[in-house]
Design an enzyme around this catalytic site. Sequence first.
Site, PDB file in Angstrom:
ATOM      1  N   GLU A 163       0.828  -1.206   0.000  1.00  0.00           N
ATOM      2  CA  GLU A 163       0.000   0.000   0.000  1.00  0.00           C
ATOM      3  C   GLU A 163       0.866   1.262   0.000  1.00  0.00           C
ATOM      4  OE1 GLU A 163      -2.086  -2.904   2.928  1.00  0.00           O
ATOM      5  OE2 GLU A 163      -0.079  -2.582   2.076  1.00  0.00           O
TER       6      GLU A 163
ATOM      7  N   ARG B 272      12.962 -24.312  -4.716  1.00  0.00           N
ATOM      8  CA  ARG B 272      13.895 -24.104  -3.614  1.00  0.00           C
ATOM      9  C   ARG B 272      14.012 -22.618  -3.274  1.00  0.00           C
ATOM     10  NH1 ARG B 272      18.987 -28.083  -5.253  1.00  0.00           N
ATOM     11  NH2 ARG B 272      17.934 -30.082  -4.827  1.00  0.00           N
TER      12      ARG B 272
ATOM     13  N   GLY C 299       8.210 -41.054   3.944  1.00  0.00           N
ATOM     14  CA  GLY C 299       7.283 -41.913   4.651  1.00  0.00           C
ATOM     15  C   GLY C 299       7.009 -41.429   6.061  1.00  0.00           C
TER      16      GLY C 299
END
Length: 365
Positions: free
Chosen positions: A53, A185, A300
């Site tokens: 802004e 990345r 996992g």
Amino acid sequence: MEQDMRFMALALDLARSANGQTSPNPLVGAVLVNNGEVVGMGAHLRAGEPHAEVHALRMAGQKAAGATLYVTLEPCSHHGKTPPCAEAVIAAGIRRAVIATLDPNPLVAGKGAEKLRAAGVEVVVGVHEAEAKKLNEVFFHFIKTRRPFVTIKTASTLDGKIATESGHSRWITGTRARGEVHELRRQHDAILVGVGTVLADDPLLTARLDGQAHGRQPVRVIWDSQLRTPLGANVIQNADAPTWIFTTKAAAQAKQEAFAEKGIRLFVADEQIRVDEVLDTLGEWGITSLLVEGGAAVNGAFLQARAIQKVISYVSLKMIGGGQAPTPFGGQGFSTMDQAVKLANPTVEQLDELDLRISGYPQWE
């Protein structure tokens, strides 16, 4: 309404232009319009610097008086590293403020919009709201949880392999997909891999353009229970980005001083590394977004912990077979198909002749 949609779309484009630069702050774009003419525009470029802004108001100058402000996130109402934007908007004589979405930060959370209304500014909220929330999905998640937004990136063959049985993996995907990963990345605060990836590939884990470290670099995070990361590894020797290692007390006792001499920060767990503790620690250190580029064990662990907010999977239209060839997700897994995690809002794009990109958001029921 059509005009509001059009100018808010421009504000969103301005916000996107700073992707990867503003952490821990959100991406914000602002456009000032007076009598149908764009008189000012801006984007928040970096934490600690002027907000969108303010850039737009400075560009507009006296033309801001009586104008409509289009901003992608509610103007702040509190003193932080910069003064409150809501006060600057009021002082400039803005007649109307169109806000895509309110700010979830408890320091703001509707207070900016209310301050504008109290000063006589007409306030409209919700124009392109869904796009604005998705743009700042990292910021919204971090503000609410104080943990980083976790994206898991995988690259596999059509038959679900991330390497051959011998461990060879260069290259599963083509140059465009690999280039996208470097951009991912750059956009993240940190990258996490397991020590197995360090030992197998000796990666730099930096965001590179034409082989050179480029732009803002993420913190390199290594999951290494036994502290097997070699002192000669690229993640230790390369100075383009800091390296943090999560390890255990037993492993750290004999090696902690050697890693400290290299400037490596160690986070030491008593007995075992836990996903939730890693995320809590990273959040405490101001990491708002984490790109997990792990192997089967690390991926996992995050899956089992239900600690994934987004998945980006590159699939190469190749098949290599092999019963012992590794897959993207290992560990215990789920025992029945009704426990399988589904992706919401999936997108699929063909990048070139051999590579697809599939992305989506895990649904944790």
